[in-house]
Design an enzyme around this catalytic site. Structure first.
Site, PDB file in Angstrom:
ATOM      1  N   CYS A  65       0.793  -1.132  -0.210  1.00  0.00           N
ATOM      2  CA  CYS A  65      -0.032  -0.011  -0.016  1.00  0.00           C
ATOM      3  C   CYS A  65       0.715   1.497  -0.012  1.00  0.00           C
ATOM      4  O   CYS A  65       0.553   2.262  -0.788  1.00  0.00           O
ATOM      5  CB  CYS A  65      -0.815   0.095   1.209  1.00  0.00           C
ATOM      6  SG  CYS A  65      -0.341   0.185   2.845  1.00  0.00           S
ATOM      7  N   HIS A  72      -2.499   1.115   7.253  1.00  0.00           N
ATOM      8  CA  HIS A  72      -2.900   0.795   5.743  1.00  0.00           C
ATOM      9  C   HIS A  72      -2.844   2.393   5.204  1.00  0.00           C
ATOM     10  O   HIS A  72      -3.432   2.984   5.881  1.00  0.00           O
ATOM     11  CB  HIS A  72      -4.080   0.117   5.677  1.00  0.00           C
ATOM     12  CG  HIS A  72      -4.599  -0.026   3.952  1.00  0.00           C
ATOM     13  ND1 HIS A  72      -3.803  -0.482   2.856  1.00  0.00           N
ATOM     14  CD2 HIS A  72      -5.825   0.495   3.483  1.00  0.00           C
ATOM     15  CE1 HIS A  72      -4.435  -0.501   1.853  1.00  0.00           C
ATOM     16  NE2 HIS A  72      -5.629   0.312   1.975  1.00  0.00           N
ATOM     17  N   ASP A  85      -8.090   3.754  -3.540  1.00  0.00           N
ATOM     18  CA  ASP A  85      -7.272   2.872  -2.745  1.00  0.00           C
ATOM     19  C   ASP A  85      -6.630   1.787  -4.032  1.00  0.00           C
ATOM     20  O   ASP A  85      -7.470   1.122  -4.589  1.00  0.00           O
ATOM     21  CB  ASP A  85      -7.933   2.066  -1.899  1.00  0.00           C
ATOM     22  CG  ASP A  85      -6.874   1.182  -0.995  1.00  0.00           C
ATOM     23  OD1 ASP A  85      -5.685   1.170  -1.306  1.00  0.00           O
ATOM     24  OD2 ASP A  85      -7.188   0.616   0.055  1.00  0.00           O
TER      25      ASP A  85
END
Length: 274
Positions: free
Chosen positions: A68, A108, A123
């Site tokens: 991420c 995250h 995302d």
């Protein structure tokens, strides 16, 4: 070539570059189809450098994937180069965890992007259930995509992102609305890539979306979920695992990976059930 030209070539995108919602959606789709989610470097004990130059060299020039902090840092800079307003956020992962499980730290990274007068959750770095479209933050209604249906609910400390599977809603993560700077991600990245309790230190994970299907790899088990809801899953030996890392995940096998591939194929690790 400029940074933006290199990126657009990497994801094979030649469409409009306005701040329109349509552009944002198209960029997400192309990114997820071209740059895989993968944590191979973490398993090999390599440092994960999230400085812009290092991310560009790895994900663009060397055609690797990442997790991420690499994906969403890269995508945020792309959107900013195109004129989008972007906030970098942090989220607490709930995916695959029991409702009464103790909370995880916020490790995250997600993005809040403004487009056409609305704010969207974006995302491109959540792996197996990464949303393939922007999710509106101003509604709790279900938001269908070509693969899954998602929703974003108001929470006590921000938003709760969920996806629908087998007729039930399952948690993804809880997003804090606080805008973070680049320095704030340094300890999060360090924890995620080095802490003994980080899941990325124990399991191979890879994901990519191609031709209306989502491919996910957990250790040596490949799962493919199709847009019509059908799913296939199979366990791979070492040679098969090496082949799927090349296709569909688009990676070039490095010599240092072979020992890891053989171990994953040999060991029956207790992989997390998701």
């Amino acid at each position: 070539m400029t940074f933006l030209d290199r990126y657009l070539s990497r994801i094979q995108y030649a469409g409009p570059l306005s701040q329109a919602h349509e552009t944002l959606t198209a960029l997400i789709e192309h990114h997820l189809a071209a740059i895989p989610f993968e944590n191979i470097d973490v398993l090999l004990g390599r440092d994960i450098d999230i400085e812009p130059e290092a991310i560009d060299a790895k994900l663009i020039d060397r055609e690797r994937g990442g997790y991420c902090f690499e994906h969403n840092n890269l995508f945020a800079r792309v959107l900013e180069a195109l004129g989008f307003e972007v906030d970098r956020l942090a989220a607490r992962v709930t995916f695959g965890r029991a409702p009464d499980a103790p909370p995880l730290p916020r490790t995250h990274m997600t993005l809040r992007v403004e487009s056409e007068g609305r704010h969207w959750l974006v995302d491109v770095g959540f792996g197996g259930v990464c949303p393939i479209a922007p999710l509106a933050l101003d509604t709790a209604e279900p938001q269908p995509t070509s693969l899954e249906t998602f929703r974003v609910l108001p929470g006590r400390d921000g938003w709760i992102a969920e996806f629908e599977a087998d007729g039930a809603w399952r948690g993804m993560y809880e997003v804090s609305p606080e805008r973070l700077g680049a320095i704030d991600y340094a300890p999060l990245n360090w924890f995620t890539s080095t802490h003994p309790e980080s899941i990325f230190k124990h399991h191979l994970m890879a994901a990519i979306v191609t031709r209306g299907a989502r491919h996910g790899l957990l250790d040596n088990r490949l799962t493919t979920r199709h847009a019509d809801g059908t799913q296939t899953s199979r366990t791979l030996d070492a040679d098969e695992l090496a082949r799927v890392l090349v296709e569909p995940f688009g990676l070039t096998i490095e010599p240092e990976w072979r020992a890891l591939i053989e171990r994953l194929a040999r060991d029956e690790a207790e992989a997390p059930r998701v």
